[in-house]
Structure formats: C-alpha cells, structure tokens
Design an enzyme around this catalytic site. Structure first.
Site, PDB file in Angstrom:
ATOM      1  N   CYS A  46      14.996  55.126  30.528  1.00 28.08           N
ATOM      2  CA  CYS A  46      15.459  56.051  29.485  1.00 28.08           C
ATOM      3  C   CYS A  46      14.991  55.610  28.100  1.00 28.08           C
ATOM      4  CB  CYS A  46      16.980  56.155  29.520  1.00 28.08           C
ATOM      5  SG  CYS A  46      17.610  56.833  31.077  1.00 28.08           S
ATOM      6  N   THR A  47      14.916  54.313  27.903  1.00 27.47           N
ATOM      7  CA  THR A  47      14.422  53.795  26.622  1.00 27.47           C
ATOM      8  C   THR A  47      12.947  54.104  26.453  1.00 27.47           C
ATOM      9  OG1 THR A  47      16.055  52.009  26.610  1.00 27.47           O
ATOM     10  CG2 THR A  47      14.103  51.713  25.236  1.00 27.47           C
TER      11      THR A  47
END
Length: 224
Positions: A46-47
C-alpha cells in the site's frame, strides 16, 4: 455487491479525508476521478502504491484527473500515513465499509490458508460523466499507475531529450609518405657485388721471373 464494470454508473459516496474534510464523488463532476481502494495504511504494498500515485500526481492532474484513496483505516491513521509520505491527495476513511461494499471490494479473502474479511486492491477510473471508464479488479502494484496514465491518454514524466552530438569533421587526407632511401645493410649488400667485380677486373702485378733474377746476379758479378 459485484464490482462496477466499464459503462456502469459509479456509486456515489461521501466520506471524510485525513483532515476531516467531507469528500464526495459529485463534487468532482466533470473531471476524471481515479478512485483506488487499498487494504491498509503504511504496509509495504500500500505504501508503494501510494508513493507511485504521489510521484505521478502532476501527470495525473495534467490529464484532468483527481486521485482519491480509500481504505477502512481511521482518519487519524490516514493523517499519519499521508504526512509520513507527503501524499498530495485525499485518503478517505470508510471504517463502516459502506463505500467498500458498494464497489464490491469488501469481502472474504484468504492468506496462508486463513480466511478473513478484507479489502481487495482495486482501482476505478470514473469519467467526467460519472460512469466507470475502466476498472482494475485485482491490482498488481508494480506498473499500475502507468496503466492508469495510459487509460487517461497521458504519459509519466519523461526524461529530457538529449541534444544530439555535432557531427565530427572528416579527418584530412594523409599525405603519402616519401619513399625511403635504401640504407644500411641493404645498400651495403647492393654495393658489394660491384666492388667484387672491380676487384676481379684489376690486373695482377707482374711477377719477376726466376730467370730475370739470375741474369741480374750475373751482371753484378761481371761488374766486379
């Protein structure tokens, strides 16, 4: 609910972002909206995805698109995530799963044989008319933002064009090297036969005969 497909009307929504501001789909009418759903703040995949959208945010904006991220995290967690990575777009909090379910991204998942309820990573490109233009139901993070840009008919930041190097002038023609004079051993070798010929032609000095010597001796005696 099933995920909306291309041509479907995008489900409307109104959710708070990381700063507590209310964000709705209707307020972006007339623009392209990149609505991406992700499992959890500050996790590896997600980062990476968020930072990819951040890095191409200018290109997406130039193509007339607004980026909105959505997960079930709280506004506080969104704020920490956005601050940590300098994310320039809203992250919408949907802890009640209403919008997640409306877009068909909330449901049963499986990881290492364990089943649980969670978010499927998915992205929807919503057109200015409020209809889904393209959907990515199972996003692979690597190269995904480039796919979104391509769907918008845009390209990511390209490297500056390099200036072609000027053509090098043709090298001047080399002058032919002067003929070398025969020297050294070769010259000596050439001259040697001539010297030998001269030596052979020279007449040998006349030898005094034994008779001449005897006559001279006799003449000397006579004089005495």
């Amino acid at each position: 609910m099933p995920m909306p497909q291309a041509g479907d009307t995008a489900p409307g929504f109104q959710l708070p972002d990381q700063d507590g501001n209310s964000v709705s789909l209707s307020q972006h009418a007339g623009k392209h909206v990149v609505l991406y759903f992700y499992p959890k703040d500050d996790t590896p995949g997600c980062t990476t995805e968020a930072c990819d959208f951040r890095d191409e945010h200018s290109a997406l904006g130039a193509a007339g698109a607004v980026v909105l991220g959505v997960s079930a995290d709280s506004t506080e967690r969104h704020r920490k995530f956005a601050t940590k990575y300098s994310l320039p777009f809203p992250l919408l909090a949907d802890p009640g799963h209403q919008v997640l379910e409306a877009y068909g991204v909330w449901g049963e998942k499986s990881l290492y044989g364990r089943k649980f309820q969670g978010i499927t990573r998915a992205t929807f490109l919503i057109g200015p008319d409020g209809r889904v233009k393209q959907a990515w139901p199972k996003v692979k993070v690597s190269g995904h933002v480039a796919e979104v840009l391509a769907a918008l008919g845009a390209k990511g930041a390209a490297p500056a064009a390099s200036t072609p190097a000027p053509a090098k002038p043709a090298a001047p023609a080399k002058k032919p090297a002067p003929a070398k004079k025969a020297t050294g051993t070769r010259a000596v070798k050439k001259a040697t036969p001539a010297k030998q010929a001269t030596a052979r032609k020279a007449p040998a000095p006349a030898k005094k005969s034994a008779t001449g010597k005897t006559a001279a001796k006799k003449a000397g005696r006579a004089r005495r």
